[in-house]
Each structure stands twice: as structure tokens, then as C-alpha cells.
Scaffold this motif. Structure first.
Motif, mmCIF file in Angstrom:
data_model
loop_
_atom_site.group_PDB
_atom_site.id
_atom_site.type_symbol
_atom_site.label_atom_id
_atom_site.label_comp_id
_atom_site.label_asym_id
_atom_site.label_seq_id
_atom_site.Cartn_x
_atom_site.Cartn_y
_atom_site.Cartn_z
ATOM 1 N N TRP A 249 0.275 -15.846 29.280
ATOM 2 C CA TRP A 249 -0.564 -16.514 28.443
ATOM 3 C C TRP A 249 -2.020 -16.220 28.854
ATOM 4 C CZ3 TRP A 249 1.041 -21.978 25.855
ATOM 5 C CH2 TRP A 249 2.469 -21.476 25.200
ATOM 6 N N ASP A 261 -3.815 -14.412 19.588
ATOM 7 C CA ASP A 261 -2.483 -15.087 19.636
ATOM 8 C C ASP A 261 -2.638 -16.398 19.730
ATOM 9 O OD1 ASP A 261 0.054 -15.465 19.372
ATOM 10 O OD2 ASP A 261 0.699 -14.317 21.195
ATOM 11 N N ASP A 263 -0.198 -18.700 19.544
ATOM 12 C CA ASP A 263 0.797 -19.016 20.010
ATOM 13 C C ASP A 263 0.874 -18.920 21.893
ATOM 14 O OD1 ASP A 263 1.887 -19.789 17.777
ATOM 15 O OD2 ASP A 263 3.004 -18.067 17.590
ATOM 16 N N THR A 264 0.058 -17.993 22.037
ATOM 17 C CA THR A 264 -0.096 -17.857 23.840
ATOM 18 C C THR A 264 -1.348 -18.066 24.315
ATOM 19 O OG1 THR A 264 -0.436 -15.611 23.495
ATOM 20 C CG2 THR A 264 2.081 -16.070 23.814
ATOM 21 N N SER A 265 -1.987 -18.839 23.642
ATOM 22 C CA SER A 265 -3.270 -19.542 23.858
ATOM 23 C C SER A 265 -3.152 -21.013 24.453
ATOM 24 C CB SER A 265 -4.351 -19.176 22.756
ATOM 25 O OG SER A 265 -4.561 -17.898 22.581
ATOM 26 N N GLN A 269 -2.492 -24.716 22.564
ATOM 27 C CA GLN A 269 -1.048 -25.235 22.828
ATOM 28 C C GLN A 269 -1.542 -26.868 23.555
ATOM 29 O OE1 GLN A 269 1.334 -24.484 21.271
ATOM 30 N NE2 GLN A 269 0.137 -22.748 20.604
ATOM 31 N N GLU A 298 -7.520 -23.008 15.947
ATOM 32 C CA GLU A 298 -6.344 -22.179 15.635
ATOM 33 C C GLU A 298 -6.791 -20.789 14.918
ATOM 34 O OE1 GLU A 298 -2.802 -23.687 14.122
ATOM 35 O OE2 GLU A 298 -1.710 -21.886 14.081
#
Lengths: 315, 470
Positions: A249, A261, A263-265, A269, A298
Motif C-alpha cells: 500500500w 487505487d 483500495d490500497t491507499s 482506508q 476517494e
């Protein structure tokens, strides 16, 4: 539109500083007082309710999402015939020390500095005032429903007298400020210059780069989110969290100039509530951010986290 | 005062002997005097700008010269509400020299009128880009590093001046005074006595205040106690006795300096009042002591002084060229105070005997925030004195956006070439070597240990001959 603003500015009454005791006993209330554009309640003004851009109280006179309130402090005031004390040993503004206080406020620090430099207690000089310092109170929002909300600020000040006739007197003062959105003054485009500027000023400055967290003094998680530092500390930067790092990440995972991305930030999260082992939800020990603001983050990441300009859907 | 080879050998011998024989040797007044002669008839004043002074708005690029400093400055410091940009016009009356690296014309903040006068008189050295490797953004940590002169062991260590005092003075002496209610970190050590006092006239020995009728008896009892302890054999008890005697004598000697100064130097006494700021009043206390030493006042031997001015942590409402701005006020206060102080010293005939160094724990971030600046890295220092060779020393930090680190701050570098930083220890070392006559090897072994590691990013090649003192 510009002409209309000019007319308003030319005809409006400028911010007027009124001396207010700030509360406390009538005999001690003059030890230290505020000078500020108080306007409420109308019969006996002692607090400030200011609409963003209202030149009678907002010193910048511009609809910019911030009320700039000019506040001065005076020692040994003669404003009240009921108080004749003269002799100030110390004036302490609350939350003025940059020492990890979670409520540290740079504006309070600026006011305290004025007091120390220009009043320089102890003093018995009557009517000794600081220059005005500008308390900048941002409105809250814009939120998902397109609404903005007022924000409150409080200046607390405690003054101790010198020994006067064998006694030391205490004067506790409070000044309340409420900055309200201007009518039609609640659009992201009007208040910010771009998506990242909005993230910086509406999220980082207000919820993250605060004392004890991601400010210079504390730099929690080796992450600084103050203006001028946040972008390079986030975009394509490896997280300090070992599990996130091991999983590949990034704090903000950018794939190319227009793609990222979410989802991998880890930034996103963390705002949502990260997986186990990836640290705590942010803002730490505070209420979660408004969902619409998280969506702005996002969208910004998904669009490649540009430093300037507007990402569609974030304005 | 130049050191002769004979004096050097004498001093070296004493230090070696002390190491062999232990601290008792220092009680020999003849040995002690030889050591203390390092400063001779000079004085050293340390002024701390507490909070992290914004160096970029203190020594400002007015044009690009042969580089792009001004362009980068204007990208970082904005105009409009809350903007901190100082225009060439704002800087027109406070111009100094050019940046040695880029040739950019430099100007001092418009509030620095006092500094400008000292610069024009050739008595102000502006030393750019001072910092240290792997900088800390914490006030506490960075302050401790600067005070100790050692980034590796800042916490609880002796101060850089304190280490010098410890090697040259004993508990029965008071070589240093802080204008404060506590001992400043620069002077911290555990061998000799340092006085901390806000105003000399308020100094007094803390006898009980039950009755003033028997002060003479109390005084005699306290003096006898200290005398007994000071002649003991146990080192800690002896130190308590010696420092107690020194404190007792100081409490009876220093307050009188106030009257002496006010009487003899009323015009300058009033001049400090004209500035009417705490820095001016603090410097006046130092002037009183220097005058007292010069006049031979009993039991007054202080030659090292420390004072501080707070308020430089300008996260908010910093202000640019507006005289009502915070930063303007700070510079105006300190500059005007220093100018009066210098004129006072010159009138006393001791301007060339006083060296004053100004420092802050860090500078501020290059890009501004809404109305202020957050914590940064390298910033300017000032050295002032009649014996100082004025001018611009060191390179302006590289403020190009592409050259900043992830925190938006300038990068420390010791690599040869354009933007080489000034390590603050080179400034300290130049003062120790050329003002206090401490040999470079002693400075390195006792006060300012060098860093290990990469010579391009660490301080491995000290330069104690920066040129502002010779």
C-alpha cells in the motif's frame, strides 16, 4: 457581481471594536478586557455572531469560508466605574502553547504573543492594549447535502492581579464567536481553489494537522499534514504502518497521472476504518468525517491525486 | 586578546593536570585564573529567539540574481489576505549584501531597522542557512540540540557555553547570568555557578521573612554554614558551600548595579525605555552588569549572558510588511533593542569587547499556510559586536519547490558547491575559537563533537574560521 461587492464594501460599516469585560466579578472585570466587534445580544453586546464576508465583523470582508475576527486585549481597563483595580501580574490565554495540547490553537498563541510583547505583564499602566490579532474561524462544510454550518470558537483568558492591598485578584474572561456561512456562500468552488486545496483546508487543517497529531510538533506516524507538507508526504509515499507497507500500500496510491487505487491507499482506508493491523481509524478518538468528505478523498485518489484543479464530483 | 604560545602551554598543562589530580586542582586560584583568562576582558551574550523564527521572511531574496531565489520565494509566500510576501519595495530600506551563492540581492525584513543600522555600521554578520542534519520539527528537541551544540545527545546534556564554563570556572565563581527565572540550556552544567535573575534590583537572598530585625545574625549564620561546607572534603558538599557563598555575595552585590547604572547612564537608561519592550529591558540588565564589571564593582565578574525573546512560533497571523504584524513587531523589538544596547556599549567603550550571537531553534516551512508558517529547518543567525566583521556569510537555503524535502522544508547539505548549508556548530566553533580562545582540538573534544557518516549530509568537516571573527 464585482460591482455589487464593491458597493457593499463601500457602504458597509467597518468592524468596530467594542470593549467587553468578558465576564467575572464586576470589581475585577477590568483587569483584562477584550476589544472586539461584539454584536450580540443587541441590547448589551458581548459575543460575536458573524456571517462570512460581513464587513462589520469579518475583517477580510470577503466570502471565503472564514470569518477573520480582529481581537485585542487590554489590561487595567477603565471601561467600568465599578472596577478600579490596576495591576496585572499575568494574562493567560487558554490553548496558546504549542506543546501537544490537543486544543492548541495558533490564533490563541498569536493573541498570547501580543499580550506578552505589547502588554508585557506585570504592569499597572491603565488602558494598555495589544494590537488586534486576527482570529480566523472557518465555517463548517460544505457537506454532502450542499449545506454549510456555523462554527463556534471561544477565547478564554485568565488574569491575575499583582498584590493590591494585600490580595491577588482573579479575572476569568470568555469571548464567544460564531462564524456563519454567508447566504449563497456554501459552494466548494467559491471557498477552495481545487480538490486538494479543499482536502487540505477542510479536512487536514481542521481534523488532522492539529496539536498532538499530524502537526509539526507531534508528527504522529511520521506523517505531517500541514500546508506545504501534506501533498508530498502522502502521494506515492510509503506508509509507516508495517503491515500496510508489506502489503504494497501507499499513503495515497497513484498509478498514473489520472488514476489511483483507493483500495490500497492508507489515507482513505484510515478515514473509513482500516483492516486489523493497519492502525486506528482517523481522526483518532474523534467522530468520523462526514461521508461526503470521505467521498471527496476517494474521488481525488481515483483521479490520480492531482495537486491542483478540480476532480469531477468534488466541487 | 591573543593567546601566546606560553599561555597555550600553560593552559594545556593545567587541563592535563586536572585530569590527573581531580577537581581539587581547580580550587587553586592561580590555576583557575589562567583558565578563566580565555575570555579575558571580553563578554559573550547569547540571544535566543524562542519559537522558530521565519528565516525566509527575515533574510529575503529581493531578486533572482544569477539563480531563482526570488521566483521561488514568490511561489511560496503569497499576496492578499494572510499573505506573507515582502515586496522589493517593502525591502527597499533594509537591503544588505548579496547571497554569496546565487548573487541574489538580499534584504532584511522591514521591521529589522535596528539590524540594518548595525549592518551598515559593519557590526552585524548575517549568517544564512544555519541548521543541522536530520533536523527535528519539535520545539523541545530542536531547542535542546541547539543549546547543547550536539544533535546526538541533546537531552539533559550540558549547554555549549556551559561546557566551556565547566572547564574554566569553579563553584565559587559566577561567570554567567541568565536574564530569566531559570538557567538557560546554553549555560547548563554542574561545575560552576550561574545566576538566573529577571531584574537585578529584585535579587535578594532568601532569608525567612518572619522578621527583619535579626538579618545580621541570619546572614552570619548562613555565611558560616556555607563557609564550613566550602572547606569540606566531600566534593558535593564543598560545591554547595562554594556556590552558596557565591550566591550570597551576588545577592548583596548585583542589586546595587541597578542604582549605579541608572545614576551614571541615565540617557541610555531612558533609551531602552523608549524602545519599551522586554528585550530592551533585558538587554539593559546585561548592560548594567557589564558596566558594573567595568567599574570594578565588588563580587561582580559575569562575562557570559543569556536572554530570550519569545513569540516566533508564528503559525497564525504572522503578518508581512504591516508594522502591526507579529513578525514585524518581533524584528522591530529585537533590532531596536540591540541597536540601543550596542550604542550603550560603544559609549562605555566596550563595544569591541562584546560579542552577541542570535539563534532560533529552526526556521519556518517555505510554503506559507493561510496566514502564518509552520515549523521548518535551516535559518539565519546573527552575530553582532564591535570586533565582528560585518557582512553576509553562508548560502541562502535552496527554496526551489523541487529542492524541498517531503515536509516542504529546505534540505541540509554539506556537499561542496552552491547550496552548502551552514552548520550551526561552525558558528559556535568560530566564536569559541576566535572569541574565547579555545583551541580547535579542545572545541571538538569537549564542546562540539563531530558527526560520523556521509560527509555530504553530516557535519564531518568543521570550519571554525568562518571569518566574522578573526
Amino acid at each position: 457581481m464585482l460591482a455589487a461587492v464593491a458597493i457593499i464594501a463601500a457602504t458597509a460599516r467597518p468592524a468596530a471594536a467594542i470593549t467587553v469585560g468578558g465576564g467575572g466579578g464586576a470589581r475585577t472585570d477590568c483587569l483584562a478586557v477584550f476589544q472586539a466587534p461584539v454584536n450580540t445580544p443587541a441590547s448589551h453586546p458581548r459575543s460575536i455572531v458573524c456571517a462570512d464576508g460581513d464587513p462589520t465583523c469579518d475583517a477580510d470582508g470577503v466570502v471565503n469560508g472564514v470569518c477573520a475576527i480582529a481581537i485585542a486585549v487590554c489590561a487595567n481597563s477603565t471601561f467600568s466605574p465599578m472596577c478600579t483595580l490596576a495591576g496585572v501580574q499575568s494574562i493567560t490565554i487558554a490553548h496558546a502553547r504549542d506543546d501537544g495540547d490537543p486544543k492548541f490553537d495558533p490564533a490563541m498563541q498569536a493573541l498570547q504573543q501580543r499580550v506578552q510583547s505589547e502588554i508585557d505583564p506585570p504592569t499597572s499602566t491603565t488602558g494598555l492594549c495589544t494590537s488586534p490579532t486576527t482570529l480566523r474561524v472557518p465555517i463548517r462544510g460544505p457537506f454532502g447535502n450542499g449545506m454549510c454550518k456555523p462554527r463556534k470558537a471561544v477565547v478564554d483568558m485568565v488574569t491575575l492581579s499583582t498584590v493590591i492591598d494585600g490580595a491577588v485578584y482573579r479575572d476569568a474572561d470568555r469571548l464567544r464567536v460564531r462564524c456563519e456561512p454567508a447566504p449563497d456562500g456554501c459552494t466548494a468552488q467559491a471557498l477552495f481553489s481545487g480538490t486538494f486545496d479543499r482536502i487540505q483546508r477542510q479536512i487536514f487543517d481542521q481534523s488532522c494537522a492539529v496539536s498532538g497529531c499530524h502537526d509539526s510538533q507531534s508528527r504522529a506516524g511520521d506523517l505531517l499534514l500541514e500546508p506545504g507538507a501534506a501533498y508530498t508526504n502522502l502521494v506515492d509515499a510509503a506508509p509507516a504502518n508495517l503491515n500496510a507497507n508489506a502489503a504494497g500500500w501507499k499513503r495515497v496510491h497513484v498509478l498514473d497521472a489520472t488514476t489511483g487505487d483507493p483500495d490500497t491507499s492508507l489515507l482513505l482506508q484510515k478515514l473509513l476504518g482500516p483492516p486489523a493491523g493497519f492502525g486506528a481509524r482517523m481522526p483518532f478518538n474523534r467522530r468520523p468525517l462526514d461521508r461526503a468528505l470521505i467521498d471527496v478523498v476517494e474521488l481525488w485518489i481515483a483521479a490520480g491525486a492531482p495537486q491542483t484543479g478540480w476532480v469531477p464530483g468534488t466541487d | 586578546m591573543a593567546i601566546t604560545r606560553r599561555q597555550f602551554l600553560k593552559r594545556s598543562g593545567a587541563v592535563s593536570a586536572a585530569a590527573l589530580l581531580g577537581p581539587s586542582l581547580f580550587t587553586n586560584p592561580f590555576v583557575r585564573r589562567a583558565l578563566a583568562d580565555t575570555i579575558g576582558d571580553r563578554y559573550l551574550v547569547v540571544l535566543f529567539l524562542d519559537g522558530g523564527n521565519d528565516g525566509l521572511n527575515t533574510v529575503v531574496p529581493v531578486d533572482d540574481g544569477g539563480g531563482s531565489l526570488r521566483t521561488a520565494y514568490e511561489a511560496a509566500r503569497l499576496t492578499g489576505t494572510g499573505g506573507l510576501r515582502l515586496t522589493p519595495s517593502d525591502l527597499g530600506t533594509t537591503l544588505i549584501g548579496a547571497d554569496p551563492n546565487t548573487g541574489s540581492q538580499l534584504g532584511l525584513h522591514p521591521g529589522c531597522t535596528g539590524f540594518k543600522q548595525l549592518y551598515d555600521a559593519g557590526k552585524l554578520a548575517v549568517i544564512q542557512g544555519c541548521g543541522y542534519p536530520d533536523y527535528s520539527l519539535s520545539h523541545d528537541q530542536s531547542r535542546a540540540i541547539w543549546m547543547a551544540g550536539d544533535p546526538s545527545t541533546p537531552g539533559g546534556a550540558a549547554g555549549w557555553v556551559g561546557k566551556h564554563l565547566a572547564a574554566n570556572y569553579v563553584g565559587s565563581e559566577i561567570p554567567a547570568v541568565c536574564i530569566s527565572d531559570r538557567i538557560a540550556g546554553e549555560l547548563r552544567q554542574s561545575t560552576t555557578s550561574v545566576l538566573a535573575v529577571g531584574r537585578l534590583r529584585d535579587l535578594g537572598f532568601p532569608y525567612d521573612d518572619v522578621s527583619g530585625d535579626d538579618l545580621a545574625a541570619k546572614r552570619a549564620a548562613v555565611a558560616a554554614l556555607y563557609d564550613t561546607a566550602g572547606s569540606g572534603t566531600q566534593s558535593t558538599i564543598r560545591y554547595i558551600g562554594e556556590s552558596g557563598t557565591a550566591t550570597l555575595l551576588a545577592s548583596e552585590s548585583y542589586p546595587a548595579l541597578d542604582d549605579l547604572y541608572v545614576t551614571d547612564r541615565s540617557a541610555f537608561n531612558d533609551a531602552y525605555d523608549t524602545v519599551n519592550r522586554s528585550t530592551a529591558r533585558d538587554l539593559r540588565e546585561i548592560a548594567k552588569m557589564i558596566y558594573g564589571v567595568k567599574q570594578g564593582a565588588a563580587n561582580v565578574h559575569a562575562r557570559f549572558f543569556q536572554l530570550a525573546n519569545g513569540g516566533y512560533d508564528t503559525h497564525s497571523d504572522q503578518g508581512a510588511a504591516d508594522p502591526a504584524g507579529q513578525h514585524y513587531g518581533l524584528h522591530k523589538e529585537v533590532g531596536d533593542s540591540l541597536k540601543v544596547f550596542y550604542d550603550d556599549l560603544a559609549d562605555m567603550g566596550v563595544a569591541d569587547k562584546v560579542c552577541l550571537v542570535v539563534w532560533s531553534e529552526f526556521s519556518r516551512r517555505v510554503p506559507q499556510n493561510d496566514s502564518g508558517t509552520d515549523h521548518g529547518s535551516q535559518g539565519p543567525m546573527f552575530v553582532i559586536g564591535g570586533a565582528v566583521t560585518g557582512g553576509v556569510y553562508g548560502n541562502h537555503p535552496n527554496i526551489d519547490p523541487a529542492a524541498l524535502d517531503d515536509n516542504g522544508n529546505t534540505v541540509y547539505s554539506q556537499a561542496a558547491g552552491g547550496f552548502r548549508s551552514t552548520d550551526f556548530r561552525d558558528v559556535y566553533g568560530t566564536i569559541l575559537k576566535h572569541w574565547l580562545n579555545v583551541p580547535a582540538p579542545t572545541i571538538l573534544s569537549s564542546v562540539l563533537p563531530v558527526d560520523g557518516g556521509d560527509p555530504d549530509t553530516q557535519w564531518t568537516a568543521p570550519n571554525f574560521d568562518m571569518g566574522f571573527l578573526t
